[in-house]
Design a protein around this motif. Structure first.
Motif, PDB file in Angstrom:
ATOM      1  N   LEU A   9       0.808  -1.214   0.000  1.00  0.00           N
ATOM      2  CA  LEU A   9       0.000   0.000   0.000  1.00  0.00           C
ATOM      3  C   LEU A   9       0.847   1.272   0.000  1.00  0.00           C
ATOM      4  O   LEU A   9       0.337   2.356   0.265  1.00  0.00           O
ATOM      5  CB  LEU A   9      -0.935   0.003   1.216  1.00  0.00           C
ATOM      6  N   ASP A  11       2.488   4.505  -1.234  1.00  0.00           N
ATOM      7  CA  ASP A  11       2.077   5.591  -2.124  1.00  0.00           C
ATOM      8  C   ASP A  11       0.659   5.434  -2.704  1.00  0.00           C
ATOM      9  O   ASP A  11       0.349   5.963  -3.758  1.00  0.00           O
ATOM     10  CB  ASP A  11       3.108   5.837  -3.252  1.00  0.00           C
ATOM     11  N   TRP A  12      -0.205   4.693  -2.001  1.00  0.00           N
ATOM     12  CA  TRP A  12      -1.622   4.649  -2.380  1.00  0.00           C
ATOM     13  C   TRP A  12      -2.312   5.877  -1.798  1.00  0.00           C
ATOM     14  O   TRP A  12      -2.158   6.179  -0.626  1.00  0.00           O
ATOM     15  CB  TRP A  12      -2.297   3.400  -1.822  1.00  0.00           C
ATOM     16  N   ASN A  13      -3.082   6.607  -2.620  1.00  0.00           N
ATOM     17  CA  ASN A  13      -3.822   7.744  -2.086  1.00  0.00           C
ATOM     18  C   ASN A  13      -5.171   7.277  -1.541  1.00  0.00           C
ATOM     19  O   ASN A  13      -5.549   6.112  -1.665  1.00  0.00           O
ATOM     20  CB  ASN A  13      -4.009   8.843  -3.143  1.00  0.00           C
ATOM     21  N   GLU A  16      -7.644   5.538  -4.053  1.00  0.00           N
ATOM     22  CA  GLU A  16      -7.284   4.177  -4.444  1.00  0.00           C
ATOM     23  C   GLU A  16      -7.638   3.164  -3.347  1.00  0.00           C
ATOM     24  O   GLU A  16      -8.148   2.073  -3.635  1.00  0.00           O
ATOM     25  CB  GLU A  16      -5.800   4.119  -4.778  1.00  0.00           C
ATOM     26  N   LYS A  17      -7.385   3.527  -2.110  1.00  0.00           N
ATOM     27  CA  LYS A  17      -7.690   2.621  -0.997  1.00  0.00           C
ATOM     28  C   LYS A  17      -9.192   2.425  -0.836  1.00  0.00           C
ATOM     29  O   LYS A  17      -9.685   1.301  -0.700  1.00  0.00           O
ATOM     30  CB  LYS A  17      -7.080   3.161   0.296  1.00  0.00           C
ATOM     31  N   VAL A  52      -5.970  -2.148 -10.706  1.00  0.00           N
ATOM     32  CA  VAL A  52      -5.628  -1.007  -9.855  1.00  0.00           C
ATOM     33  C   VAL A  52      -4.113  -0.824  -9.813  1.00  0.00           C
ATOM     34  O   VAL A  52      -3.602   0.305  -9.903  1.00  0.00           O
ATOM     35  CB  VAL A  52      -6.190  -1.191  -8.429  1.00  0.00           C
ATOM     36  N   LEU A  53      -3.387  -1.927  -9.706  1.00  0.00           N
ATOM     37  CA  LEU A  53      -1.928  -1.855  -9.682  1.00  0.00           C
ATOM     38  C   LEU A  53      -1.369  -1.402 -11.036  1.00  0.00           C
ATOM     39  O   LEU A  53      -0.361  -0.694 -11.091  1.00  0.00           O
ATOM     40  CB  LEU A  53      -1.340  -3.217  -9.299  1.00  0.00           C
ATOM     41  N   LYS A  56      -1.587   2.224 -11.299  1.00  0.00           N
ATOM     42  CA  LYS A  56      -0.535   2.862 -10.530  1.00  0.00           C
ATOM     43  C   LYS A  56       0.852   2.627 -11.126  1.00  0.00           C
ATOM     44  O   LYS A  56       1.845   3.130 -10.612  1.00  0.00           O
ATOM     45  CB  LYS A  56      -0.562   2.351  -9.085  1.00  0.00           C
ATOM     46  N   LYS A  58       2.490  -0.330 -11.349  1.00  0.00           N
ATOM     47  CA  LYS A  58       3.249  -1.231 -10.498  1.00  0.00           C
ATOM     48  C   LYS A  58       3.566  -2.545 -11.221  1.00  0.00           C
ATOM     49  O   LYS A  58       2.670  -3.188 -11.783  1.00  0.00           O
ATOM     50  CB  LYS A  58       2.467  -1.542  -9.223  1.00  0.00           C
ATOM     51  N   ASN A 214     -11.813   2.266 -13.157  1.00  0.00           N
ATOM     52  CA  ASN A 214     -10.360   2.199 -12.971  1.00  0.00           C
ATOM     53  C   ASN A 214      -9.608   2.668 -14.218  1.00  0.00           C
ATOM     54  O   ASN A 214      -8.560   3.307 -14.121  1.00  0.00           O
ATOM     55  CB  ASN A 214      -9.943   0.772 -12.637  1.00  0.00           C
ATOM     56  N   ASN A 221      -4.117   9.188 -14.349  1.00  0.00           N
ATOM     57  CA  ASN A 221      -2.903   9.004 -13.561  1.00  0.00           C
ATOM     58  C   ASN A 221      -1.670   8.839 -14.448  1.00  0.00           C
ATOM     59  O   ASN A 221      -0.608   9.399 -14.167  1.00  0.00           O
ATOM     60  CB  ASN A 221      -3.062   7.787 -12.652  1.00  0.00           C
TER      61      ASN A 221
END
Length: 237
Positions: A9, A11-13, A16-17, A52-53, A56, A58, A214, A221
Motif C-alpha cells: 500500500l 504511495d496509495w492515495n 485508491e484505498k 488497480v496496480l 498505478k 506497479k 479504474n 494518472n
C-alpha cells in the motif's frame, strides 16, 4: 530499500484505498446475495487488484493478473463467449509473463523498483492501429459467428481491442487506457446480456464496471505521471 518504497500500500492515495475496499465489499455482498459462483468471485477480486496496480504503474500487477486470466476464461466459456476464452488463454496468459519481464526491465529507478517508465504513441501510429483494429474486428467477427458464439461482433471487438490494449500495456503506453475504456463499455454490455438471460455471473458484470472506473482513473494518472517523468521529477513525488 525502505518500507515506504516497497510495501503493497506504499504511495496509495485515499481514493485508491477506498475504491479497492468498496469494490471488494460490493463484490462479496453480491456473491452471497445472488448466490454467484466462487470462481467468478475470485476472478473478479484478482482482476480488480491487478488493474488497480496497473493504473498505478506497479510491476507486481501481473501476479494477480495471472490468476484472473485463467479463472475469467473458465467463466466466459460457460457463457459461450469463445472469443474471450481464446483471448485469455492463448494471449493474455503468456502476455502476463512477457509484461512482467518487460516492466521489470523498464523500472523508473533502483529506488522505485516497482514503478514503470511511461511512453506514448505518435499520431501516425495511432491512425495505423485504429485502421488495423477495424479490419481485424470485422474479420474475426465472421469467424465467431460461424462458430455459433454469442454476440459475435461485440465479442470480436472486445477481443481484438484487448489484444491491442495488452500490447500497449506491456509497451507501457498511455494509449492503452483509451482502448481499455472502449473495451470495458462493450464488455459490460456483454455480461449484462448474460446476467439478464439467466441471472448468473453478476461478479463479472461488477468486475467490468469497476474496470471502467479504474481505466478512467488510470488514464488520468498515467498522463500525469508521464508529464512528471518528462519533466525529470521523481515518480510519485
Amino acid at each position: 530499500m525502505n518500507a515506504k518504497s516497497t510495501g503493497f500500500l506504499a504511495d496509495w492515495n485515499w481514493f485508491e484505498k477506498i475504491w479497492l475496499i468498496s469494490f471488494t465489499l460490493v463484490t462479496l455482498y453480491l456473491y452471497f446475495a445472488l448466490d454467484d459462483t466462487f470462481i467468478g468471485l475470485i476472478a473478479s477480486l484478482t482482476g480488480m487488484v491487478s488493474v488497480v496496480l496497473v493504473a498505478k504503474g506497479k510491476t507486481w500487477s501481473y501476479y494477480p493478473g495471472i490468476i484472473n486470466v485463467v479463472l475469467y476464461a473458465f467463466v466466459a466459456y460457460g457463457q459461450k463467449y469463445y472469443g474471450e476464452v481464446m483471448l485469455n488463454l492463448l494471449y493474455f496468459l503468456p502476455m502476463q509473463f512477457i509484461g512482467l519481464y518487460l516492466w521489470r526491465k523498464n523500472r523508473v529507478s533502483e529506488v522505485k523498483q516497482n514503478d514503470v517508465k511511461i511512453t506514448i504513441l505518435s499520431n501516425r501510429a495511432r491512425i495505423w492501429w485504429t485502421l488495423l483494429s477495424i479490419i481485424a474486428t470485422i474479420a474475426y467477427g465472421f469467424i465467431l459467428k460461424q462458430m455459433g458464439g454469442a454476440l459475435p461482433f461485440v465479442d470480436s471487438l472486445t477481443a481484438v481491442l484487448s489484444v491491442i490494449a495488452m500490447l500497449f500495456m506491456v509497451k507501457r503506453l498511455v494509449e492503452q487506457w483509451v482502448v481499455w475504456i472502449i473495451i470495458d463499455l462493450f464488455t459490460i454490455y456483454m455480461w449484462l446480456v448474460a446476467f439478464l438471460k439467466d441471472g448468473s455471473d453478476i461478479s463479472m458484470l461488477v468486475m467490468w464496471s469497476a474496470y471502467l472506473v479504474n481505466a478512467i482513473y488510470g488514464l488520468m494518472n498515467w498522463v500525469r505521471q508521464y508529464r512528471k517523468q518528462r519533466e525529470g521529477q521523481t515518480w510519485g513525488a
